[in-house]
Scaffold this motif. Structure first.
Motif, PDB file in Angstrom:
ATOM      1  N   GLU A  18       0.833  -1.158  -0.052  1.00  0.00           N
ATOM      2  CA  GLU A  18       0.084  -0.032   0.006  1.00  0.00           C
ATOM      3  C   GLU A  18       0.910   1.151   0.009  1.00  0.00           C
ATOM      4  N   LEU A  19       1.992   1.299   0.679  1.00  0.00           N
ATOM      5  CA  LEU A  19       2.910   2.465   0.623  1.00  0.00           C
ATOM      6  C   LEU A  19       3.387   2.559  -0.612  1.00  0.00           C
ATOM      7  N   ASP A  20       3.376   1.485  -1.553  1.00  0.00           N
ATOM      8  CA  ASP A  20       4.319   1.481  -2.882  1.00  0.00           C
ATOM      9  C   ASP A  20       5.843   1.779  -2.711  1.00  0.00           C
ATOM     10  N   VAL A  21       6.362   1.069  -1.750  1.00  0.00           N
ATOM     11  CA  VAL A  21       7.904   1.401  -1.554  1.00  0.00           C
ATOM     12  C   VAL A  21       8.646   0.126  -1.879  1.00  0.00           C
ATOM     13  N   PRO A  22       9.632   0.236  -2.546  1.00  0.00           N
ATOM     14  CA  PRO A  22      10.372  -0.977  -2.686  1.00  0.00           C
ATOM     15  C   PRO A  22      10.938  -1.777  -1.412  1.00  0.00           C
ATOM     16  N   TYR A  23      11.028  -3.064  -1.251  1.00  0.00           N
ATOM     17  CA  TYR A  23      11.367  -3.611  -0.231  1.00  0.00           C
ATOM     18  C   TYR A  23      11.607  -5.173  -0.594  1.00  0.00           C
ATOM     19  N   LYS A  24      12.539  -5.837   0.282  1.00  0.00           N
ATOM     20  CA  LYS A  24      13.299  -7.267   0.140  1.00  0.00           C
ATOM     21  C   LYS A  24      12.349  -8.136   1.175  1.00  0.00           C
ATOM     22  N   LEU A  25      12.173  -9.188   0.590  1.00  0.00           N
ATOM     23  CA  LEU A  25      11.585 -10.169   1.445  1.00  0.00           C
ATOM     24  C   LEU A  25      12.756 -11.327   2.009  1.00  0.00           C
ATOM     25  N   HIS A  26      12.624 -11.517   3.225  1.00  0.00           N
ATOM     26  CA  HIS A  26      13.219 -12.642   3.744  1.00  0.00           C
ATOM     27  C   HIS A  26      12.328 -13.701   4.108  1.00  0.00           C
ATOM     28  N   VAL A  27      12.190 -14.566   3.435  1.00  0.00           N
ATOM     29  CA  VAL A  27      11.195 -15.573   3.982  1.00  0.00           C
ATOM     30  C   VAL A  27      11.444 -16.601   4.692  1.00  0.00           C
ATOM     31  N   LEU A  28      10.827 -17.004   5.984  1.00  0.00           N
ATOM     32  CA  LEU A  28      11.341 -18.035   6.693  1.00  0.00           C
ATOM     33  C   LEU A  28      10.173 -19.060   6.598  1.00  0.00           C
ATOM     34  N   ASN A  29      10.546 -20.420   6.549  1.00  0.00           N
ATOM     35  CA  ASN A  29       9.790 -21.593   6.320  1.00  0.00           C
ATOM     36  C   ASN A  29       9.378 -22.004   7.894  1.00  0.00           C
ATOM     37  N   MET A  30       8.037 -21.487   8.287  1.00  0.00           N
ATOM     38  CA  MET A  30       7.789 -21.943   9.760  1.00  0.00           C
ATOM     39  C   MET A  30       7.509 -23.290  10.048  1.00  0.00           C
ATOM     40  N   LYS A  31       7.048 -23.973   8.891  1.00  0.00           N
ATOM     41  CA  LYS A  31       6.878 -25.448   8.934  1.00  0.00           C
ATOM     42  C   LYS A  31       8.173 -26.426   9.135  1.00  0.00           C
ATOM     43  N   THR A  32       9.214 -25.622   8.849  1.00  0.00           N
ATOM     44  CA  THR A  32      10.378 -26.321   9.133  1.00  0.00           C
ATOM     45  C   THR A  32      10.998 -25.711  10.161  1.00  0.00           C
ATOM     46  N   GLY A  33      10.505 -24.923  10.982  1.00  0.00           N
ATOM     47  CA  GLY A  33      11.240 -24.264  12.195  1.00  0.00           C
ATOM     48  C   GLY A  33      12.128 -23.099  11.729  1.00  0.00           C
ATOM     49  N   GLU A  34      12.315 -22.477  10.660  1.00  0.00           N
ATOM     50  CA  GLU A  34      13.579 -21.674  10.595  1.00  0.00           C
ATOM     51  C   GLU A  34      13.345 -20.559  11.583  1.00  0.00           C
ATOM     52  N   GLN A  35      12.304 -20.155  11.862  1.00  0.00           N
ATOM     53  CA  GLN A  35      12.029 -19.132  12.782  1.00  0.00           C
ATOM     54  C   GLN A  35      12.620 -19.336  14.238  1.00  0.00           C
ATOM     55  N   ARG A  36      13.045 -20.606  14.440  1.00  0.00           N
ATOM     56  CA  ARG A  36      13.600 -20.691  15.836  1.00  0.00           C
ATOM     57  C   ARG A  36      15.122 -20.958  15.745  1.00  0.00           C
ATOM     58  N   GLN A  37      15.662 -20.974  14.488  1.00  0.00           N
ATOM     59  CA  GLN A  37      17.104 -21.059  14.297  1.00  0.00           C
ATOM     60  C   GLN A  37      18.023 -19.711  14.952  1.00  0.00           C
ATOM     61  N   PRO A  38      19.204 -20.088  15.153  1.00  0.00           N
ATOM     62  CA  PRO A  38      19.964 -19.059  15.581  1.00  0.00           C
ATOM     63  C   PRO A  38      20.011 -17.535  14.772  1.00  0.00           C
ATOM     64  N   ALA A  39      19.947 -17.954  13.475  1.00  0.00           N
ATOM     65  CA  ALA A  39      20.069 -16.808  12.511  1.00  0.00           C
ATOM     66  C   ALA A  39      19.033 -15.745  12.477  1.00  0.00           C
ATOM     67  N   TYR A  40      17.603 -16.381  12.750  1.00  0.00           N
ATOM     68  CA  TYR A  40      16.431 -15.406  12.915  1.00  0.00           C
ATOM     69  C   TYR A  40      16.481 -15.125  14.353  1.00  0.00           C
ATOM     70  N   LEU A  41      16.645 -15.750  15.392  1.00  0.00           N
ATOM     71  CA  LEU A  41      16.746 -15.532  16.687  1.00  0.00           C
ATOM     72  C   LEU A  41      17.628 -14.292  16.966  1.00  0.00           C
ATOM     73  N   ALA A  42      18.647 -14.048  16.196  1.00  0.00           N
ATOM     74  CA  ALA A  42      19.423 -12.729  16.557  1.00  0.00           C
ATOM     75  C   ALA A  42      18.625 -11.475  15.966  1.00  0.00           C
ATOM     76  N   ILE A  43      17.625 -11.781  15.123  1.00  0.00           N
ATOM     77  CA  ILE A  43      17.037 -10.550  14.573  1.00  0.00           C
ATOM     78  C   ILE A  43      15.642 -10.399  15.669  1.00  0.00           C
ATOM     79  N   ASN A  44      15.168 -11.350  15.973  1.00  0.00           N
ATOM     80  CA  ASN A  44      14.011 -11.378  17.009  1.00  0.00           C
ATOM     81  C   ASN A  44      14.135 -12.603  17.991  1.00  0.00           C
ATOM     82  N   PRO A  45      14.553 -12.196  19.076  1.00  0.00           N
ATOM     83  CA  PRO A  45      14.799 -13.425  20.018  1.00  0.00           C
ATOM     84  C   PRO A  45      13.472 -14.200  20.518  1.00  0.00           C
ATOM     85  N   LEU A  46      12.384 -13.729  20.207  1.00  0.00           N
ATOM     86  CA  LEU A  46      11.003 -14.399  20.351  1.00  0.00           C
ATOM     87  C   LEU A  46      10.852 -15.197  19.511  1.00  0.00           C
TER      88      LEU A  46
END
Length: 218
Positions: free
Chosen positions: A26-54
């Motif tokens: 809606e803001l019509d601005v360029p952005y990059k997606l960093h996609v995480l596969n939550m079905k394989t638990g990528e959001q719980r890996q150290p690389a992403y926990l360094a971004i958001n510890p939750l």
């Protein structure tokens, strides 16, 4: 200039991050997606926990600034790009209601819906952050009956947040699909940004499910 700041959205399809992506569209601005596969638990890996510890999505990095939590992301991005007209200015009389609805969502609506879904015994109206589930849902209904948006005739980023949230919570029977809610969801859901993201999400979900199946199969 804000237009020159690189934006990365940490994302997983059909999650709370969907709304943040719709907002960026809606803001019509360029952005990059960093996609995480939550079905394989990528959001719980150290690389992403360094971004958001939750280990939750969405998270957004704008230049050197990192923002998490839906309400904070909506508030930050809509203010960062005022030319899109999705956020009342600080001196605008509508600003109070706008911020109020952004914060009611995370502070009241989600806790109320989760408590009700888990059949937790509700405390007194002085003991919960949302008074009561019924009073909160009635407040939302009365506001949208006046509508067509949360701020009357004025469409804002808050409507993206609430429109998407109501779509998911009514779909799973967590919130009753009252007529005012259905009409509101129809208005929000017809927007090109939501239709685009929903279609692309469906493709991503299929890819993620296939990856999870391969992982289970060894």
């Amino acid at each position: 200039m804000t237009q020159d700041l690189p934006i990365t959205l940490f994302y997983s399809p059909q999650t709370r991050a969907t709304g943040a992506r719709v907002l960026l569209e809606e803001l019509d601005v360029p952005y990059k997606l960093h996609v995480l596969n939550m079905k394989t638990g990528e959001q719980r890996q150290p690389a992403y926990l360094a971004i958001n510890p939750l280990g939750k999505v969405p998270a957004v990095r704008v230049g050197e600034t990192l923002i998490t939590e839906q309400g904070a992301i909506y508030l930050y991005l809509a203010d960062l790009f005022p030319e899109a007209g999705l956020a009342p200015a600080l001196t605008d009389p509508d600003r109070g209601a706008y911020v109020r609805w952004l914060f009611i969502y995370g502070s009241c609506f989600e806790p109320a819906v989760v408590d009700r879904h888990l059949k937790r015994e509700q405390g007194s109206m002085n003991e919960t952050p949302y008074a009561s589930y019924e009073s909160l849902i009635d407040l939302l209904e009365e506001t949208l009956k006046t509508g067509p948006y949360l701020l009357g005739e004025r469409f804002t980023a808050a409507d993206l947040l609430w429109g998407i949230a109501l779509r998911w919570t009514t779909m799973f029977g967590l919130v009753e699909a009252r007529p005012a809610f259905q009409a509101y969801m129809d208005r929000i859901g017809s927007r090109a940004s939501i239709q685009k993201v929903s279609a692309e999400d469906a493709t991503l979900v299929a890819e993620h499910e296939a990856a999870a199946a391969r992982l289970r199969a060894g």
